[in-house]
Design a protein around this motif. Structure first.
Motif, PDB file in Angstrom:
ATOM      1  N   ILE A  38       0.402  -1.544   0.077  1.00 49.14           N
ATOM      2  CA  ILE A  38       0.104   0.211  -0.139  1.00 49.14           C
ATOM      3  C   ILE A  38       1.061   1.546   0.001  1.00 49.14           C
ATOM      4  O   ILE A  38       0.618   1.835  -0.762  1.00 49.14           O
ATOM      5  N   ILE A  39       1.791   1.055   0.436  1.00 52.54           N
ATOM      6  CA  ILE A  39       2.835   2.486   0.984  1.00 52.54           C
ATOM      7  C   ILE A  39       3.698   2.275  -0.781  1.00 52.54           C
ATOM      8  O   ILE A  39       3.871   3.469  -1.394  1.00 52.54           O
ATOM      9  N   GLU A  40       3.102   1.352  -1.615  1.00 54.65           N
ATOM     10  CA  GLU A  40       4.308   1.478  -2.698  1.00 54.65           C
ATOM     11  C   GLU A  40       3.131   1.921  -3.575  1.00 54.65           C
ATOM     12  O   GLU A  40       3.557   2.840  -4.530  1.00 54.65           O
ATOM     13  N   GLU A  41       1.466   1.305  -3.066  1.00 58.98           N
ATOM     14  CA  GLU A  41       0.673   1.986  -4.420  1.00 58.98           C
ATOM     15  C   GLU A  41       0.649   3.902  -3.524  1.00 58.98           C
ATOM     16  O   GLU A  41       0.577   4.995  -5.215  1.00 58.98           O
ATOM     17  N   PRO A  97       3.641  -6.363  10.359  1.00 59.72           N
ATOM     18  CA  PRO A  97       3.226  -4.601   9.273  1.00 59.72           C
ATOM     19  C   PRO A  97       4.611  -4.564   8.037  1.00 59.72           C
ATOM     20  O   PRO A  97       4.609  -3.612   7.237  1.00 59.72           O
ATOM     21  N   GLN A  98       5.440  -5.820   7.784  1.00 55.95           N
ATOM     22  CA  GLN A  98       6.317  -5.629   7.297  1.00 55.95           C
ATOM     23  C   GLN A  98       7.668  -5.104   6.842  1.00 55.95           C
ATOM     24  O   GLN A  98       8.452  -4.597   6.555  1.00 55.95           O
ATOM     25  N   GLY A  99       7.486  -4.466   8.127  1.00 56.64           N
ATOM     26  CA  GLY A  99       8.933  -3.972   8.211  1.00 56.64           C
ATOM     27  C   GLY A  99       9.109  -2.269   8.007  1.00 56.64           C
ATOM     28  O   GLY A  99       9.853  -1.192   8.212  1.00 56.64           O
ATOM     29  N   ILE A 100       7.724  -1.435   7.942  1.00 59.53           N
ATOM     30  CA  ILE A 100       7.763  -0.314   7.238  1.00 59.53           C
ATOM     31  C   ILE A 100       6.078   0.065   7.955  1.00 59.53           C
ATOM     32  O   ILE A 100       4.757  -0.735   7.723  1.00 59.53           O
TER      33      ILE A 100
END
Length: 268
Positions: A38-41, A97-100
């Protein structure tokens, strides 16, 4: 590599914790994103970031390097914050949270701006389930809807479960929440749009409607359906045929079926 935060008493960590409260998020116009996808998007959609928190391990991997490069291209490197994994995990809503974790500015739209889209619009009336809300938003983007109007009484679209369900689609469509019913009906009467309401007692099936005129598709609460005021102000009432022994469909599934009838009409 910059200094790594090791304490939950750090002011940056205290600030991030506060943002997990809806009241604080709304006051500050910020929202929290968890996970790379979601941060990538959000980065690809030119969303304005306040800050990103990541573990040293994430910082060193390929996804982390991409995030760092994209973030520092547009924002101050000082707002890229390294945090120990145990601290990040203790704050996060998800188990992994995948580290981010990202903090971004809420995009603001006016009701009149959404009406100006001149495309099919979606009106959501008291949708309560975060999974339904997120799936509806994602489906609306896929179907090319022009915007989404969310009436007061619906789940917060910036709820973390909603955000995860949208898989980043929330940044790709104009939407406005907490809209008063009276305000919506007032603008509807002044516009060219026709209101299409989903109603189990309707006589017309969804596939019998001409979707080429400006329409607003209204989807109601999972249990109670649409409010009577919306039904009374509708230009059309439609339903989906149910051949088996079942009372109704899930709100997100019903929305998808009808939206893709609109897509079929558009492509013909």
């Amino acid at each position: 590599m910059q200094e790594i935060i090791n304490s939950e008493q750090n002011q940056r960590i205290k600030f991030l914790k506060k943002l997990y409260r809806r009241k604080t998020r709304r006051q500050m116009g910020l929202l929290v994103l968890e996970g790379f996808r979601i941060i990538e998007e959000a980065l690809k959609s030119q969303v304005v970031f306040d800050s990103i928190y990541m573990t040293p391990e994430f910082y060193e991997n390929e996804e982390g390097k991409w995030v760092v490069a994209e973030f520092e291209r547009r924002f101050a490197a000082s707002n890229l914050i390294l945090v120990r994994e145990n601290i990040l995990n203790s704050i996060a809503d998800t188990r992994t949270p995948q580290g981010i974790i990202g903090v971004v500015q809420e995009r603001k739209y006016e009701l009149a701006d959404v009406f100006a889209a001149k495309e099919l619009l979606l009106l959501l009336d008291r949708i309560q389930d975060p999974g339904n809300m997120g799936t509806i938003i994602r489906t609306a983007v896929a179907a090319g809807a022009g915007g989404i109007i969310i009436l007061k009484g619906s789940v917060d679209i910036y709820n973390l479960k909603v955000l995860r369900s949208t898989m980043g689609a929330i940044f790709k469509i104009p939407l406005i929440q907490e809209v008063e019913l009276e305000d919506f009906l007032g603008l509807l009467k002044e516009s060219e749009y026709k209101l299409v309401s989903t109603d189990l007692s309707a006589e017309q099936y969804y596939y019998q409607l001409d979707y080429r005129e400006p329409l607003i598709l209204a989807i109601g609460n999972e249990a109670a359906g649409l409010r009577e005021e919306l039904l009374l102000n509708s230009d059309y009432r439609i339903k989906i045929p149910l051949l088996g022994d079942i009372e109704s469909l899930n709100a997100a599934i019903a929305t998808g079926i009808i939206l893709y009838r609109f897509v079929e009409n558009r492509l013909q």
